[in-house]
Design a protein around this motif. Sequence first.
Motif, mmCIF file in Angstrom:
data_model
loop_
_atom_site.group_PDB
_atom_site.id
_atom_site.type_symbol
_atom_site.label_atom_id
_atom_site.label_comp_id
_atom_site.label_asym_id
_atom_site.label_seq_id
_atom_site.Cartn_x
_atom_site.Cartn_y
_atom_site.Cartn_z
ATOM 1 N N HIS A 47 0.801 -1.232 0.000
ATOM 2 C CA HIS A 47 0.000 0.000 0.000
ATOM 3 C C HIS A 47 0.834 1.281 0.000
ATOM 4 O O HIS A 47 0.261 2.378 -0.054
ATOM 5 N N GLN A 48 2.132 1.146 0.045
ATOM 6 C CA GLN A 48 2.973 2.339 -0.138
ATOM 7 C C GLN A 48 2.931 2.817 -1.590
ATOM 8 O O GLN A 48 3.341 3.932 -1.899
ATOM 9 N N LEU A 49 2.414 1.956 -2.470
ATOM 10 C CA LEU A 49 2.393 2.231 -3.900
ATOM 11 C C LEU A 49 1.034 2.769 -4.335
ATOM 12 O O LEU A 49 -0.012 2.231 -3.972
ATOM 13 N N GLU A 50 1.059 3.856 -5.122
ATOM 14 C CA GLU A 50 -0.150 4.351 -5.776
ATOM 15 C C GLU A 50 0.086 4.339 -7.280
ATOM 16 O O GLU A 50 1.055 4.925 -7.772
ATOM 17 N N ALA A 51 -0.792 3.653 -8.017
ATOM 18 C CA ALA A 51 -0.675 3.570 -9.472
ATOM 19 C C ALA A 51 -1.481 4.700 -10.103
ATOM 20 O O ALA A 51 -2.690 4.811 -9.888
ATOM 21 N N ILE A 52 -0.800 5.532 -10.888
ATOM 22 C CA ILE A 52 -1.437 6.669 -11.540
ATOM 23 C C ILE A 52 -1.588 6.366 -13.024
ATOM 24 O O ILE A 52 -0.598 6.166 -13.736
ATOM 25 N N PHE A 53 -2.825 6.323 -13.483
ATOM 26 C CA PHE A 53 -3.101 6.172 -14.914
ATOM 27 C C PHE A 53 -3.548 7.521 -15.447
ATOM 28 O O PHE A 53 -4.561 8.073 -15.005
ATOM 29 N N VAL A 54 -2.781 8.076 -16.378
ATOM 30 C CA VAL A 54 -3.076 9.388 -16.947
ATOM 31 C C VAL A 54 -3.783 9.211 -18.293
ATOM 32 O O VAL A 54 -3.205 8.656 -19.237
ATOM 33 N N ASP A 55 -5.016 9.669 -18.360
ATOM 34 C CA ASP A 55 -5.725 9.704 -19.640
ATOM 35 C C ASP A 55 -5.360 11.020 -20.317
ATOM 36 O O ASP A 55 -5.890 12.077 -19.993
ATOM 37 N N HIS A 56 -4.421 10.942 -21.255
ATOM 38 C CA HIS A 56 -3.923 12.148 -21.917
ATOM 39 C C HIS A 56 -4.647 12.459 -23.220
ATOM 40 O O HIS A 56 -4.240 13.351 -23.969
ATOM 41 N N GLY A 57 -5.714 11.729 -23.490
ATOM 42 C CA GLY A 57 -6.477 11.984 -24.703
ATOM 43 C C GLY A 57 -5.847 11.415 -25.952
ATOM 44 O O GLY A 57 -6.332 11.644 -27.055
ATOM 45 N N LEU A 58 -4.771 10.635 -25.787
ATOM 46 C CA LEU A 58 -4.028 10.086 -26.921
ATOM 47 C C LEU A 58 -4.136 8.569 -26.949
ATOM 48 O O LEU A 58 -3.286 7.874 -27.519
ATOM 49 N N LEU A 59 -5.186 8.042 -26.327
ATOM 50 C CA LEU A 59 -5.363 6.608 -26.168
ATOM 51 C C LEU A 59 -6.205 6.014 -27.292
ATOM 52 O O LEU A 59 -6.895 6.721 -28.022
#
Length: 308
Positions: A47-59
């Motif tokens: 739980h020290q880890l946070e996964a960040i998924f960035v939707d940059h509009g280029l998907l």
Amino acid sequence: MMDTKQFIEESIENIKNEVQDEKVIIALSGGVDSSVATALASEAIGHQLEAIFVDHGLLRKGEAEEVENTFKDKINFKLVNAEDEFIAALAGVTDPEKKREIIGHKFIEVFEREAKKSGAKYLLQGTIAPDWIESEGNIKSHHNLTLPDGLVLEIIEPLRELYKDEVREVGTELGLPDSIVHRQPFPGPGLAVRVLGDITKEKLEICREANAILNKHVEEEGLHKDLWQYFVVLTDSKVTGVKGDQRDFGYLVVIRMVQSFDAMTANVPDIPWPFLHKVSQEITANVPEITHVSLSLSNKPPSTIEFE
């Protein structure tokens, strides 16, 4: 030959020793590299880890929803919608290296904002060997290696010395599903390197729709089992066409389908002509902005897999 179990044990121990009690964010794209890096880090620090998924509009079409549904109940997952921010930063930019640099720096801006919210000290990335080999060889830069000066976060890259086939072995050993381990590679800059010339939301949507048609037919025909990557490139050229009995002037797109083992080399396989005709006809029939469909026949080398 790599000892996969030993690599996993050593990587987990290395991450633990480096991180200690600090919080970490990981740049999660949903691709095999970042997913395997996430699984390794999760084993190491939980739980020290946070996964960040960035939707940059280029998907690709439906990709943000697919990634969120895959990971949201399994790890500490956060989706950040930054489409307008990325598109604005890319406005009017046509040089592919500049695109990659802008995207890399914009990603870091987003990650540093998120790190401040969570108190994270480290950014973990799924960088693998072909990324830095191509960057150092000036073949093309990779967005995750064009880091800005003054970077606050410390970088951890547990897969840095691995090639794609080795990353897949690690993912399988960690128990990740085949749908992730054997997922088609997708560049970090996304459709920004598959839409040639300047980037607009309209052009991205045209590329996205054409690409979805190709993907559907590749998977229906079972061709994906023997392909490394398959995608559509929207060129910045327009060509004359005919719609009904009227002259049309629309975009030229290129279909790119390659086989590879580790992405360092790639070849274009024999592709059934009836399949290509069917895909071409459906693209021009369903994406009205496209007038002409072509096929890329160049191997790597001399080409790269991506156009930009």
